[in-house]
Design a protein around this motif. Sequence first.
Motif, PDB file in Angstrom:
ATOM      1  N   GLY A 220       2.346  -5.606   4.431  1.00 35.18           N
ATOM      2  CA  GLY A 220       2.029  -4.327   3.770  1.00 35.18           C
ATOM      3  C   GLY A 220       1.032  -4.457   2.643  1.00 35.18           C
TER       4      GLY A 220
ATOM      5  N   GLU B  69       0.819  -1.222   0.000  1.00 37.57           N
ATOM      6  CA  GLU B  69       0.000   0.000   0.000  1.00 37.57           C
ATOM      7  C   GLU B  69       0.852   1.272   0.000  1.00 37.57           C
ATOM      8  OE1 GLU B  69      -2.640  -0.290   3.331  1.00 37.57           O
ATOM      9  OE2 GLU B  69      -3.996  -1.644   2.256  1.00 37.57           O
ATOM     10  N   ASP B  70       2.044   1.200   0.594  1.00 42.27           N
ATOM     11  CA  ASP B  70       2.854   2.425   0.776  1.00 42.27           C
ATOM     12  C   ASP B  70       3.664   2.784  -0.468  1.00 42.27           C
ATOM     13  OD1 ASP B  70       3.485   1.306   4.130  1.00 42.27           O
ATOM     14  OD2 ASP B  70       2.050   2.812   3.421  1.00 42.27           O
ATOM     15  N   GLY B  71       4.032   4.075  -0.567  1.00 43.76           N
ATOM     16  CA  GLY B  71       5.000   4.533  -1.558  1.00 43.76           C
ATOM     17  C   GLY B  71       4.441   4.978  -2.893  1.00 43.76           C
TER      18      GLY B  71
ATOM     19  N   LYS C 207      -2.130   3.420   0.092  1.00 44.33           N
ATOM     20  CA  LYS C 207      -2.295   4.424   1.151  1.00 44.33           C
ATOM     21  C   LYS C 207      -1.959   5.764   0.493  1.00 44.33           C
ATOM     22  CE  LYS C 207      -1.277   2.372   5.621  1.00 44.33           C
ATOM     23  NZ  LYS C 207      -0.131   1.491   5.765  1.00 44.33           N
TER      24      LYS C 207
ATOM     25  N   GLU D 200       2.237   7.934  -3.445  1.00 39.55           N
ATOM     26  CA  GLU D 200       1.761   9.327  -3.579  1.00 39.55           C
ATOM     27  C   GLU D 200       2.405  10.041  -4.773  1.00 39.55           C
ATOM     28  OE1 GLU D 200      -1.018  10.123  -0.319  1.00 39.55           O
ATOM     29  OE2 GLU D 200      -0.221  11.566  -1.787  1.00 39.55           O
TER      30      GLU D 200
END
Length: 337
Positions: A184, A110-112, A135, A114
């Motif tokens: 994750g 989910e991260d990284g 995210k 944006e």
Amino acid sequence: MKRYLLLFLFFCSVFLTGCGEVMVSENLTLTRANAPKYNEQYITVGFIQTGKESDWRDANTNDFLNTFTKESGFNLIYIDGNSDSDRQRKAMNDLIRQKVDYIILDPIVEDGWEETLERAKENHIPVIISDRQVKADPSLYTCWVGSDFYSEGINAVIWLEEYLEQAGRKDDPLKIVILEGTKGASAAIGRTMGLQKKIQEHPNWQVVAQECGNFTQGEGKTVMEKILAEHDDFDVLISENDNMMFGAMLAMDQNEVSYGVGGKVITISFDALHEAFEKMIEGDLMASIECNPLIASAARKVIQQLEMREPVDEIHYIEESVFSYENAAEYMEERKY
Ligand code: GZL
């Protein structure tokens, strides 16, 4: 105006057959008024897949390859993320530079995301998140299409409660082992949260081991061998996908631990693959919580709505069921993956 006329003609000439195949009459292919910078005829879609970590993933990939076809008006650029998030981000930047019409992203974790999503938005390329989630600010992508992983976890324990009730074991103390998916990944995050929410309602249930098997069969076996070296007495094995369960079964066989119907260990997994149905019919697997990989037609519907300038919902849940050794034979024939 020409764009809408062409799309109207496209929809008039297109009809759904069977499980969603789209047939276009011979004399018409989808042509766009202000077509993308190359390949004037087709809507160009970049699809960034996680990799090939499981049979579920292969079914999901095949569904996209069979849905976004030239016959149905699409030029699909398929990218195998090879289980590497950096590779996925690089691929997304390449697709942005190529000025594709749409990007469909299945993020390994989910991260990284944006910065890359912001770049796609700056370049006016709609991004559809498929299967796993990101995210990130929801304004950076068009929508998400996938499964309710939290409910899948809840439904797994509801099945276990009903099974124990029928077996007269409702108040039994239980020792539970959990094999988790990729750290994750929203599928693992959601399922684990759902499992934990329901398990904690039973004071005499205890999770004695909870290890990551990364959704792969090989790691499922390796992790289970490690758990068996430390725990020789547990009652339930819950695996966050079928492939890790298949690997764990090999490890339990090697250690002569009985499982399944009539065995010591109750076995529950997620995905409901064809092979899981075979193992439920054999009685080795007792329940598999469906996670439907056939997402592509929902993603294509979103693109067709965007082409028609129609509003699009932010979340699109895929319908799913719970299967067990008791009903697997009844549904086996109709399974598509
Ligand atoms: C779930 C999907 C998961 C599957 C695994 O939607 O992201 O990833 O449950 C797959 O089999 O590897």
